[in-house]
Design an enzyme around this catalytic site. Structure first.
Site, short mmCIF file in Angstrom:
data_model
loop_
_atom_site.label_atom_id
_atom_site.label_comp_id
_atom_site.label_asym_id
_atom_site.label_seq_id
_atom_site.Cartn_x
_atom_site.Cartn_y
_atom_site.Cartn_z
N GLU A 138 19.18 -44.75 -8.43
CA GLU A 138 17.83 -44.64 -7.87
C GLU A 138 17.73 -45.43 -6.58
O GLU A 138 18.71 -45.61 -5.90
CB GLU A 138 16.79 -45.03 -8.90
CG GLU A 138 16.98 -44.33 -10.22
CD GLU A 138 17.04 -42.82 -10.06
OE1 GLU A 138 17.98 -42.22 -10.58
OE2 GLU A 138 16.19 -42.25 -9.39
N LEU A 234 22.33 -35.55 -13.69
CA LEU A 234 21.70 -36.36 -12.63
C LEU A 234 22.01 -35.84 -11.23
O LEU A 234 21.71 -36.48 -10.24
CB LEU A 234 22.11 -37.84 -12.70
CG LEU A 234 21.97 -38.54 -14.05
CD1 LEU A 234 22.48 -39.97 -13.94
CD2 LEU A 234 20.55 -38.54 -14.54
N ASN A 266 17.87 -34.32 -9.15
CA ASN A 266 18.93 -35.20 -8.67
C ASN A 266 18.42 -36.63 -8.61
O ASN A 266 17.39 -36.89 -8.02
CB ASN A 266 19.38 -34.74 -7.28
CG ASN A 266 20.49 -35.62 -6.70
OD1 ASN A 266 21.13 -36.36 -7.43
ND2 ASN A 266 20.70 -35.54 -5.41
N CYS A 267 19.15 -37.54 -9.21
CA CYS A 267 18.72 -38.94 -9.09
C CYS A 267 19.90 -39.81 -8.71
O CYS A 267 20.09 -40.87 -9.27
CB CYS A 267 18.10 -39.46 -10.35
SG CYS A 267 18.04 -38.40 -11.74
N VAL A 268 20.71 -39.38 -7.80
CA VAL A 268 21.90 -40.18 -7.54
C VAL A 268 21.85 -41.02 -6.28
O VAL A 268 21.68 -42.23 -6.36
CB VAL A 268 23.17 -39.34 -7.66
CG1 VAL A 268 24.37 -40.19 -7.38
CG2 VAL A 268 23.27 -38.81 -9.07
#
Lengths: 453, 137
Positions: A138, A234, A266-268
């Site tokens: 994050e 993710l 997407n949380c990369v």
């Protein structure tokens, strides 16, 4: 008798086709309701540019998902001494006022083509989902201070949803829960704009291919290849609810994206993840429309993916090039999401589209190391000779503590861009620029670039 | 499992025990139990020079090489000579990994975080193996 009936039927049939033909032309009126402040209130509504949100109703809505243990709502406004971390997604509240479909089709509303009619957007407001998803990623948004200038969300009035999952929830489930919460809250707040007279109405229109070509026959036909992150957990993106990794390249009217046809899972990488906000407000589409009919003819968008399996890359890049050729494009702009694996898709698309005789311009951010001396991308092709840079994500920045933290700073050192010793005892941070949400976003919705001299 | 007429014999090179546990017995696995991210890439390079080609991208995942300690790559044994596109891709990936690691080594993560990294790495590989096309490559 029989002949007469047939004749009548035929006329009716032709009439119907004519009507449908008018509907097919995708013309979207985007009503921009300018939001200059956000406050808690008894009712979620917009009054004279201030967005009031009912905290209890939002929490109730979030807790309808039994994967979520607790939720809180906090507000963050431009200029405040506030740090938001870790950030999962950012979403602009919108509502479909007329035209087919509803906002975020295939995700929180039934699948129906969007991109026509009228949509209202609460411009200057966002919903930000934050809180722990997994332990290592994050990013950060500062509402003031030196790091604020790197993120567009220091200039928006943010409704932050801080969520905590139930104990033992699998990573996949939690990501999905967080993703849906953000979209549902954004749609709920977006409803507040349904009956508000917009401050500005912008009309976007793309015609079916042959008519679009005829409209500006002397201008170069330009397309946009929008590469969607699709590597796995993710790292996912959804188009009308379809996981991008299992779709084949397809054509999209540019207005569809403005109604939430694409959403982010997407949380990369904080600096260059394309949040749902960035899909709704894609700057390449926005700018191509600005020049549509002026010095180019914007034909539309080709969507493709960024898979892990090399055979998928082969198929997707083949089909992307085929679509561009079929559309008769003279030039394309390509954007990617992410670093490393997607660089290979970017270069394969660049090479194959170029080989069709179509001019290609790439837009991406760079990771050339802290000194800027290493290779910027993990792959290359000789056809890639025109590139717009969105900045170097490896640059080190220092930023002071904020008075208030929304979420937690527990994960600063484990975020992308953070490292051991990043978080100082006084709450200040030393980290690579890539820790800041959207700081080097690879579609240009930022202020950084690089120039050649 | 039907391998298809021209399918390659596949190897998974990994230092992720979640990948090892899930696929041992089903695929040949080169399990580098104590190996690093770059050890996996170096091992992959050796296999490529000995007649293998890449099936998955060596830099799959947006997690940077100095962030996640885990890496899994699927390769296939070919009867042909060296696959130069695989050579270029693995060399580029090694260059990129070393670029990141030169400035900052991978931190010593706690178990919870290590477990999350393993889950993400496994997910990237799982998505390829369940692909219906996987068995013809």
């Amino acid at each position: 008798m029989t002949i007469r009936y047939c004749f009548c039927y035929k006329i009716e049939y032709i009439d119907r086709i004519e009507i449908e033909k008018e509907v097919v032309i995708l013309k979207l009126e985007l009503g921009k309701i300018k939001i200059s402040d956000v406050q808690f209130g008894d009712k979620t509504e917009v009054v004279k540019g201030t967005l009031y949100v009912n905290k209890d109703e939002i929490i109730k809505l979030v807790l309808e998902d039994d994967r979520i243990l607790s939720a809180n709502v906090e507000l963050a406004r431009p200029g405040e001494s506030v740090r938001i971390a870790p950030v999962k997604d950012v979403i602009e509240p919108r509502v479909k006022v007329s035209g087919s479909g509803a906002i975020f089709p295939g995700t929180i509303n039934k699948v129906k083509e969007v991109g026509s009619g009228r949509t209202h957007a609460l411009v200057g407001a966002t919903v930000i989902t934050c809180g722990r998803i997994v332990g290592f990623q994050e990013g950060v948004i500062d509402m003031s201070g030196p790091a604020a200038k790197y993120t567009p969300f220091s200039e928006t009035n943010n409704v932050c949803i801080v969520i905590e999952p139930v104990e033992g929830l699998e990573t996949h489930d939690y990501e999905a829960a967080g993703r849906m919460v953000g979209l549902r809250v954004a749609a709920y707040i977006g409803e507040a704009g349904r009956n508000v007279e917009p401050d500005e109405i912008v009309t976007y229109e793309t015609k079916p291919l042959q008519e679009q070509v005829k409209q500006y026959p002397d201008l170069p036909k330009i397309g946009y290849i929008h590469m969607l992150q699709s590597q796995g957990l993710l790292h996912d993106t959804y188009y009308y609810g379809v996981d991008a990794k299992v779709m084949v390249p397809t054509f999209m009217y540019p207005t569809e994206i403005m109604d939430g046809a694409i959403i982010s899972g997407n949380c990369v990488a904080p600096c260059d993840k394309v949040t749902t906000f960035h899909h709704l407000n894609n700057p390449v589409i926005e700018d191509l429309y600005k020049r549509h009919g002026v010095d180019l003819n914007f034909i539309g968008v080709v969507l493709t993916n960024e898979n892990v399996f090399l055979a998928d890359k082969e198929r997707s890049s083949d089909m992307t090039a085929k679509l561009c050729e079929f559309l008769g494009l003279d030039g394309v702009i390509i954007t990617e999401e992410g670093y490393g694996n997607p660089d290979t898709d970017l270069m394969m698309n660049c090479r194959k589209v170029s080989q069709k005789g179509i001019k290609v311009v790439l837009i991406t951010d760079e990771f050339p190391g802290r000194d800027g001396k290493s290779q910027s991308l993990a792959d290359a092709t000789e056809e890639g000779d025109a590139l717009v840079s969105c900045g170097n994500g490896n640059v080190i920045i220092n930023f002071p503590p904020m008075e208030k933290v929304i979420g937690t700073l527990d994960f600063i050192e484990t975020m992308i861009g953070g490292y051991e010793g990043s978080l100082k005892p006084d709450g200040s941070i030393e980290a690579e620029l890539q820790i800041i949400i959207a700081s080097t976003i690879a579609n240009g919705y930022n202020k950084l670039s690089a120039k050649g001299y | 499992m039907h391998k298809g007429g021209t399918a390659l014999e596949k190897f998974i090179i990994t230092n992720n025990d979640k990948v090892y546990k899930k696929y041992k017995g089903k695929y040949k696995i080169v399990f580098l139990e104590k190996g690093s991210y770059t050890d996996v890439l170096n091992e992959t390079r050796d296999y490529i020079h000995n007649g293998c080609k890449l099936i998955t991208h060596p830099m799959a995942g947006s997690l940077k090489p100095n962030q996640t300690p885990y890496k899994s790559v699927i390769i296939g044994k070919t009867s042909e000579k060296t696959d130069y596109s695989s050579v270029i891709l693995i060399e580029n990936s090694l260059d990129a990994a070393n670029k990141f690691l030169k400035h900052k080594s991978t931190p010593k993560w706690n178990e919870k975080i290590l477990n999350d990294f393993k889950t993400v790495d496994l997910s990237l590989i799982e998505n390829v193996i369940v692909n219906p096309m996987f068995n013809i490559y």
